[in-house]
Write a protein that holds these residues in place. Structure first.
Motif, PDB file in Angstrom:
ATOM      1  N   VAL A   1      -1.806   0.914   1.147  1.00 18.74           N
ATOM      2  CA  VAL A   1      -3.191   0.317   1.345  1.00 18.74           C
ATOM      3  C   VAL A   1      -3.781  -0.606   0.957  1.00 18.74           C
ATOM      4  O   VAL A   1      -4.734  -1.046   0.977  1.00 18.74           O
ATOM      5  N   LEU A   2      -3.122  -0.984  -0.315  1.00 22.07           N
ATOM      6  CA  LEU A   2      -3.786  -2.089  -1.371  1.00 22.07           C
ATOM      7  C   LEU A   2      -3.020  -3.177  -1.119  1.00 22.07           C
ATOM      8  O   LEU A   2      -3.475  -4.257  -1.934  1.00 22.07           O
ATOM      9  N   GLU A   3      -2.186  -3.420  -0.520  1.00 22.42           N
ATOM     10  CA  GLU A   3      -1.151  -4.691  -0.375  1.00 22.42           C
ATOM     11  C   GLU A   3      -2.205  -5.765   0.422  1.00 22.42           C
ATOM     12  O   GLU A   3      -2.550  -5.402   1.529  1.00 22.42           O
ATOM     13  N   LYS A   4      -1.843  -6.838   0.213  1.00 22.78           N
ATOM     14  CA  LYS A   4      -2.612  -8.173   0.885  1.00 22.78           C
ATOM     15  C   LYS A   4      -1.999  -8.151   2.267  1.00 22.78           C
ATOM     16  O   LYS A   4      -0.822  -8.214   2.483  1.00 22.78           O
ATOM     17  N   GLY A   5      -2.608  -8.448   3.524  1.00 23.40           N
ATOM     18  CA  GLY A   5      -2.197  -8.588   4.584  1.00 23.40           C
ATOM     19  C   GLY A   5      -2.376  -7.726   5.758  1.00 23.40           C
ATOM     20  O   GLY A   5      -2.768  -7.850   7.045  1.00 23.40           O
ATOM     21  N   GLN A   6      -2.215  -6.322   5.172  1.00 20.29           N
ATOM     22  CA  GLN A   6      -2.419  -5.249   6.223  1.00 20.29           C
ATOM     23  C   GLN A   6      -3.625  -5.029   6.430  1.00 20.29           C
ATOM     24  O   GLN A   6      -4.585  -5.181   5.585  1.00 20.29           O
TER      25      GLN A   6
ATOM     26  N   SER B   1      -7.811   3.930  -1.157  1.00 21.85           N
ATOM     27  CA  SER B   1      -9.068   3.016  -0.940  1.00 21.85           C
ATOM     28  C   SER B   1     -10.129   3.519  -0.023  1.00 21.85           C
ATOM     29  O   SER B   1      -9.561   4.276   1.060  1.00 21.85           O
ATOM     30  N   GLU B   2     -11.260   3.655  -0.206  1.00 17.45           N
ATOM     31  CA  GLU B   2     -12.143   4.365   0.547  1.00 17.45           C
ATOM     32  C   GLU B   2     -12.216   4.171   2.019  1.00 17.45           C
ATOM     33  O   GLU B   2     -12.153   5.163   2.880  1.00 17.45           O
ATOM     34  N   PRO B   3     -11.974   2.921   2.574  1.00 18.61           N
ATOM     35  CA  PRO B   3     -11.702   2.828   3.952  1.00 18.61           C
ATOM     36  C   PRO B   3     -10.669   3.654   4.737  1.00 18.61           C
ATOM     37  O   PRO B   3     -10.690   4.106   5.836  1.00 18.61           O
ATOM     38  N   TYR B   4      -9.677   3.728   3.970  1.00 16.94           N
ATOM     39  CA  TYR B   4      -8.487   4.404   4.413  1.00 16.94           C
ATOM     40  C   TYR B   4      -8.834   5.901   4.549  1.00 16.94           C
ATOM     41  O   TYR B   4      -8.240   6.650   5.198  1.00 16.94           O
ATOM     42  N   LEU B   5      -9.378   6.206   3.341  1.00 24.59           N
ATOM     43  CA  LEU B   5      -9.857   7.841   3.287  1.00 24.59           C
ATOM     44  C   LEU B   5     -10.852   8.272   4.597  1.00 24.59           C
ATOM     45  O   LEU B   5     -10.634   9.284   4.972  1.00 24.59           O
TER      46      LEU B   5
ATOM     47  N   ILE C   1      -5.105   2.675  -9.859  1.00 27.96           N
ATOM     48  CA  ILE C   1      -4.022   1.926  -9.313  1.00 27.96           C
ATOM     49  C   ILE C   1      -4.960   0.701  -8.665  1.00 27.96           C
ATOM     50  O   ILE C   1      -5.659   1.018  -7.842  1.00 27.96           O
ATOM     51  N   LYS C   2      -4.414  -0.478  -9.031  1.00 29.16           N
ATOM     52  CA  LYS C   2      -5.236  -1.738  -8.411  1.00 29.16           C
ATOM     53  C   LYS C   2      -4.143  -2.586  -7.895  1.00 29.16           C
ATOM     54  O   LYS C   2      -3.148  -3.065  -8.721  1.00 29.16           O
ATOM     55  N   ASP C   3      -3.951  -3.074  -6.500  1.00 28.04           N
ATOM     56  CA  ASP C   3      -2.952  -3.656  -5.915  1.00 28.04           C
ATOM     57  C   ASP C   3      -1.641  -2.820  -6.048  1.00 28.04           C
ATOM     58  O   ASP C   3      -1.695  -1.581  -6.460  1.00 28.04           O
ATOM     59  N   ASN C   4      -0.463  -3.639  -6.415  1.00 30.99           N
ATOM     60  CA  ASN C   4       0.841  -3.044  -7.065  1.00 30.99           C
ATOM     61  C   ASN C   4       0.701  -3.127  -8.385  1.00 30.99           C
ATOM     62  O   ASN C   4       1.121  -4.081  -8.950  1.00 30.99           O
TER      63      ASN C   4
END
Length: 346
Positions: A140-145, A179-183, A205-208
């Motif tokens: 959920v923290l990776e760019k693009g998705q 990440s809160e939006p995914y929660l 955890i921040k990004d990967n």
């Protein structure tokens, strides 16, 4: 003893939570070590039944967060059930769908990817909860998705599990990316609880963060030396915006040949934290991946047995209670219809 009194006694005791990220090759395919790690993945098929035997022996509840893709028999069945919208990661190799498009795996490789029979075995074992590790080991923290792509993934997981008549209420996010939006999506779709990260900046955890060597180094030291505390917490602290946050306390790493002289110190670190939780009536949440036991199985099982023996001692001395994530959330909202396994006399 009445059911209500029993529930009150349990609520006032410390809690021992175990969760497992059950992912097979779907959780490893994008890493540089993926090919050399296949032995561990095959070994997970032997490790899971042995872990379940120990859990049953010591009356242990656990939450098994499974990747939805594992629930198929083969690649053909998976390809027929892919979501209509896929995660659009900027780094394409992060997507398991990319893996399907660039490599041809036949049925002889099925144990790398699929384990429906093990998921059924887990379900049949008393006290075990099936949770979500997302359908596609989603980051959920990776760019693009996007959040919308995650929602599609989450609905596909629910669709697949519904065919098995399973009620899924706990989610564990791959690579501990939260990440809160995914929660919010999880709340909307009926989840009750998730596993948050350990306390302390090195566990956020921040990004990967896999290549943040400062954090990794400090986390390694913390396995042996008490740098960041016992990582226990009060049961009353887990209620967070209607989704219960049952934070991890310690990842149970596999036994180490190179650091073998330090293994007793690593074990003592875990046992001391469990004792602290039992005495303070707090939560201690141990987690790992089944494939961590895929090699050196007997050594890893022996290490786990030491932990479970200590749990049994703490249960007798301080009424320390083993409980899975869903049941802990039920307990905290005073739901007396707990799906708990009965205690056994040792």
């Amino acid at each position: 003893m009445s059911k209500v009194k029993s529930l009150r006694d349990q609520t006032e005791s410390g809690k021992f939570v175990i969760s497992l990220d059950f992912e097979l090759f779907w959780g490893m395919h994008d890493l540089d070590i993926a090919e050399e790690y296949k032995g561990n993945i095959y070994g997970a098929h032997l490790a899971v039944p042995e872990m379940l035997k120990l859990f049953n022996q010591y009356d242990i509840e656990a939450t098994w967060a499974v990747v939805g893709m594992m629930n198929f028999e083969n690649m053909e069945a998976l390809k027929e059930n892919m979501p209509k919208e896929l995660p659009n990661y900027e780094v394409s190799k992060l997507s398991p769908y990319h893996l399907l498009s660039v490599q041809n795996y036949d049925n002889k490789d099925s144990k790398l990817f699929f384990a429906p029979e093990l998921i059924e075995l887990i379900e049949e074992t008393p006290g075990q909860e099936i949770g979500s590790h997302t359908f596609s080991h989603y980051y959920v923290l990776e760019k693009g998705q996007s959040v919308s792509e995650f929602k599609v993934d989450t609905k596909k997981f629910a669709e697949i599990m519904k065919t098995k008549d399973r009620r899924i209420e706990s989610v564990i996010f791959p690579r501990n990316q939260i990440s809160e939006p995914y929660l919010s999506v999880c709340r909307e779709l009926g989840y009750l609880t998730y596993r948050g990260n350990e306390k302390g900046w090195v566990y956020q955890i921040k990004d990967n963060d896999r290549k943040n060597y400062i954090k990794r180094g400090l986390r390694l030291i913390d396995m042996y030396v008490n740098l960041f505390g016992y990582q226990t917490y009060s049961p009353s602290s887990i209620n967070e915006n209607s989704l219960f946050n049952i934070k991890g306390s310690r990842q149970l790493k596999p036994v180490s040949t190179s650091l073998k002289p330090l293994e007793s110190r690593r074990l003592k670190r875990i046992l001391n934290s469990m004792t602290y939780a039992a005495k303070k009536a707090e939560i201690y949440h141990l987690w790992w991946h089944p494939h961590n036991f895929g090699t050196q199985l007997q050594e890893n099982l022996a290490f786990l047995k030491e932990i479970l023996e200590h749990y049994h001692y703490l249960k007798k001395q301080y009424n320390f209670q083993s409980i899975n994530m869903k049941n802990l959330a039920y307990e905290q909202r005073n739901d007396i219809t707990l799906e708990k396994t009965s205690d056994k006399e040792r």
